[in-house]
Motif scaffolding. Structure first.
Motif, PDB file in Angstrom:
ATOM      1  N   PHE A  65      -2.043 -10.287   1.294  1.00 23.34           N
ATOM      2  CA  PHE A  65      -1.884  -8.916   0.462  1.00 23.34           C
ATOM      3  C   PHE A  65      -3.342  -8.376   0.344  1.00 23.34           C
ATOM      4  CE2 PHE A  65      -1.834  -6.047  -3.228  1.00 23.34           C
ATOM      5  CZ  PHE A  65      -0.639  -5.170  -2.908  1.00 23.34           C
ATOM      6  N   VAL A  66      -4.256  -9.263  -0.039  1.00 19.06           N
ATOM      7  CA  VAL A  66      -5.430  -8.834  -0.441  1.00 19.06           C
ATOM      8  C   VAL A  66      -6.147  -8.324   0.661  1.00 19.06           C
ATOM      9  CG1 VAL A  66      -7.792  -9.803  -0.825  1.00 19.06           C
ATOM     10  CG2 VAL A  66      -5.834 -10.183  -2.495  1.00 19.06           C
TER      11      VAL A  66
ATOM     12  N   ASP B 108      -3.693  -5.317   2.610  1.00 19.07           N
ATOM     13  CA  ASP B 108      -3.376  -4.045   1.802  1.00 19.07           C
ATOM     14  C   ASP B 108      -4.476  -3.651   1.031  1.00 19.07           C
ATOM     15  OD1 ASP B 108      -0.987  -3.852   2.946  1.00 19.07           O
ATOM     16  OD2 ASP B 108       0.301  -4.595   1.327  1.00 19.07           O
ATOM     17  N   LEU B 109      -5.369  -4.669   0.553  1.00 21.19           N
ATOM     18  CA  LEU B 109      -6.541  -4.155  -0.346  1.00 21.19           C
ATOM     19  C   LEU B 109      -7.739  -4.013   0.410  1.00 21.19           C
ATOM     20  CD1 LEU B 109      -6.157  -6.273  -3.547  1.00 21.19           C
ATOM     21  CD2 LEU B 109      -5.234  -4.133  -3.085  1.00 21.19           C
ATOM     22  N   LEU B 110      -7.967  -4.828   1.380  1.00 21.07           N
ATOM     23  CA  LEU B 110      -9.020  -4.717   2.446  1.00 21.07           C
ATOM     24  C   LEU B 110      -8.973  -4.074   3.741  1.00 21.07           C
ATOM     25  CD1 LEU B 110     -10.851  -8.182   1.764  1.00 21.07           C
ATOM     26  CD2 LEU B 110     -11.782  -6.104   0.969  1.00 21.07           C
TER      27      LEU B 110
ATOM     28  N   SER C  61      -1.654  -0.361  -4.268  1.00 20.94           N
ATOM     29  CA  SER C  61      -2.260  -0.620  -2.985  1.00 20.94           C
ATOM     30  C   SER C  61      -3.482   0.288  -2.596  1.00 20.94           C
ATOM     31  CB  SER C  61      -1.512  -0.907  -1.635  1.00 20.94           C
ATOM     32  OG  SER C  61      -0.693  -1.899  -2.041  1.00 20.94           O
ATOM     33  N   SER C  62      -3.283   1.578  -2.445  1.00 21.88           N
ATOM     34  CA  SER C  62      -4.411   2.298  -2.186  1.00 21.88           C
ATOM     35  C   SER C  62      -5.333   2.322  -3.030  1.00 21.88           C
ATOM     36  CB  SER C  62      -3.739   3.854  -1.932  1.00 21.88           C
ATOM     37  OG  SER C  62      -2.994   4.435  -2.972  1.00 21.88           O
TER      38      SER C  62
ATOM     39  N   GLU D  80      -6.060   0.515  -5.431  1.00 28.24           N
ATOM     40  CA  GLU D  80      -6.994  -0.872  -5.878  1.00 28.24           C
ATOM     41  C   GLU D  80      -7.868  -1.321  -4.315  1.00 28.24           C
ATOM     42  OE1 GLU D  80      -6.011  -4.041  -7.681  1.00 28.24           O
ATOM     43  OE2 GLU D  80      -5.034  -2.798  -9.224  1.00 28.24           O
ATOM     44  N   SER D  81      -7.271  -0.766  -3.252  1.00 29.76           N
ATOM     45  CA  SER D  81      -7.806  -1.023  -1.985  1.00 29.76           C
ATOM     46  C   SER D  81      -9.320  -0.089  -2.199  1.00 29.76           C
ATOM     47  CB  SER D  81      -6.995  -0.515  -0.840  1.00 29.76           C
ATOM     48  OG  SER D  81      -8.000  -0.830   0.351  1.00 29.76           O
ATOM     49  N   LYS D  82      -9.208   1.189  -2.403  1.00 31.27           N
ATOM     50  CA  LYS D  82     -10.402   1.919  -2.712  1.00 31.27           C
ATOM     51  C   LYS D  82     -11.472   1.290  -3.497  1.00 31.27           C
ATOM     52  CE  LYS D  82     -11.669   6.871  -3.330  1.00 31.27           C
ATOM     53  NZ  LYS D  82     -11.269   8.045  -3.926  1.00 31.27           N
TER      54      LYS D  82
ATOM     55  N   LEU E 112     -11.584  -1.461  -4.421  1.00 27.34           N
ATOM     56  CA  LEU E 112     -12.135  -2.887  -3.867  1.00 27.34           C
ATOM     57  C   LEU E 112     -13.394  -2.598  -3.040  1.00 27.34           C
ATOM     58  CD1 LEU E 112     -11.903  -6.002  -4.113  1.00 27.34           C
ATOM     59  CD2 LEU E 112      -9.881  -5.793  -2.152  1.00 27.34           C
ATOM     60  N   ARG E 113     -12.964  -1.499  -1.929  1.00 30.14           N
ATOM     61  CA  ARG E 113     -14.141  -1.367  -0.867  1.00 30.14           C
ATOM     62  C   ARG E 113     -15.253  -0.840  -1.901  1.00 30.14           C
ATOM     63  NH1 ARG E 113     -13.908  -3.543   4.118  1.00 30.14           N
ATOM     64  NH2 ARG E 113     -11.950  -3.456   4.627  1.00 30.14           N
TER      65      ARG E 113
END
Lengths: 158, 252
Positions: free
Chosen positions: A113-114, A117-119, B2-3, B5-7, B9-10
């Motif tokens: 998932f990390v 979906d996150l990276l 997801s979107s 947290e993805s943002k 995280l980046r």
């Protein structure tokens, strides 16, 4: 001692994937910078000792980093998903939310998932980095998303 | 989730850990084994197998020293659970002659050509890929007759994935690791040679079933049909310690 060619190869690999590896460990560990720092540094350090035996460097590094991170968390005897991570998480990342939600996921589900979906890694890359098949990645992702969806719905209801 | 947290995280800026990595690498002690030592160990392994082959040859000839045979049959020995799948053929003499003519080898009478093709499968159900990773499988051909007569021996590496070729053993095949090209045949002297098929293995998802497979075509021509070449395989660890050895049976 690592020769210069191997050292250069390792540094090149770090410049290529080191940041994303660190972010992956950060997210996977629930936002613990110290764990991410240690896992990434130690993974590359161990790779330096085994350069002659490693065939696929990037997957090896990711797997090693995840293992080291898991060991670090275990060694400290306080799972991030059971603890209050406030104060150790990043200021600019709402990791605690993910940590709460991801509590019920398996380690592999969290990794998939990390990374996916996150990276935003493509599925084939996730499969390569985790050392599993693409089908397995999709299965883990499906399980993770389904679990998270259920958890989110329950959280909304409560 | 997801979107967002993805943002997020980046946007996290990782620290530059390379100085710390570099420091750790520099602090590491020199590798305990240099190339010269590796070569020495490799020669040691070769010598060990030659010794094993000699004992095996004695066993083949009906000696009572079978109990001392260092090459255990499949499923026995310190690492039980391995399986062997091997096929050997003895071609007709006329075919052997034709082959000798085609291959350009020496041509005394009564040559025997064997084996035609050998597949060695090393399998152990409870081994994980990590446990097998780094181990090396060496396949060996020893010509017993080489001491007494001129011998034409040629080992042709032909390593191939035969995942689908054996009795449905590869159910739930999860991953096929890239096969490395084997080394060129290493001459052991005395008519023997071996191939180093470093790191060849498959792994499956169900139950951690692991296979290490070597498929090769040693073309060995012996001038004496009563002394067929010995074909065997040994599994060694990263330090060239012999974990397991087997002699391919001669189906005659």
């Amino acid at each position: 001692m690592l020769n210069e060619v191997a050292r250069a190869r390792l540094e090149y690999a770090y410049r290529e994937v080191g940041d994303d590896m660190w972010r992956a460990i950060l997210a996977w560990s629930g936002g613990r910078r110290d764990v991410a720092d240690e896992a990434v540094a130690e993974a590359f350090s161990q790779a330096a000792r085994r350069m002659g035996d490693i065939r696929e460097l990037h997957p090896w590094l990711f797997k090693a980093a995840f293992r080291i991170a898991a060991g670090e968390l275990q060694r400290r005897s306080k799972s991030v998903f059971l603890d209050d991570v406030e104060g150790e998480t990043t200021d600019d990342l709402t990791m605690a939310d993910f940590s709460d939600l991801a509590r019920s996921l398996s380690p592999t589900q969290r990794r998939a998932f990390v990374l996916r979906d996150l990276l935003g890694y493509p599925t084939p890359d996730v499969a390569e980095l985790l050392g599993i098949s693409q089908v397995a990645v999709r299965v883990h992702l499906h399980g993770a998303r389904k679990r998270l969806r259920v958890d989110l719905e329950q959280e909304a209801l409560s | 989730v997801s979107s967002k947290e993805s943002k997020d995280l980046r946007q996290v800026r990782p620290p530059d850990l390379w100085p710390e990595i570099d420091r750790r690498i520099t602090a590491q002690r020199p590798a305990p084994m240099r190339n010269g030592a590796r070569v020495a160990v490799r020669f040691g392994v070769a010598a060990l197998f030659v010794a094993a082959a000699v004992v095996a040859a004695i066993v083949l000839h009906g000696s009572s020293s079978a109990s001392k045979d260092p090459v255990p049959p499949a499923g026995q020995g310190p690492l039980q659970g391995f399986q062997l799948h091997a096929k050997t053929w003895v071609v007709q003499e006329k075919d052997a002659r034709a082959l000798i003519k085609r291959e350009g080898g020496p041509g005394p009478r009564h040559w025997v050509f064997l084996p035609k093709h050998v597949e060695v499968v090393v399998a152990r159900l409870d081994w994980t890929p990590q446990q097998l990773n780094g181990k090396r499988l060496l396949v060996v051909v020893i010509d017993q007759a080489s001491q007494s007569a001129s011998t034409y021996i040629q080992v042709v590496p032909r390593i191939a994935v035969i995942a689908l070729g054996w009795a449905g053993a590869y159910d739930n095949l999860d991953e096929t690791y890239a096969w490395l090209a084997p080394t060129a045949p290493v001459d052991l002297g005395g008519g023997g040679s071996y191939l180093d098929v470093t790191g060849a293995y498959l792994r499956t998802s169900a139950g951690g079933r692991v296979w290490m497979v070597a498929s090769f075509s040693p073309r060995t021509i012996s001038p004496n049909p009563s002394e067929p070449p010995i074909v065997g395989a040994i599994l060694v660890d990263q330090n060239d310690h012999v974990l397991w050895a087997i002699q391919v049976p001669q189906d005659r």
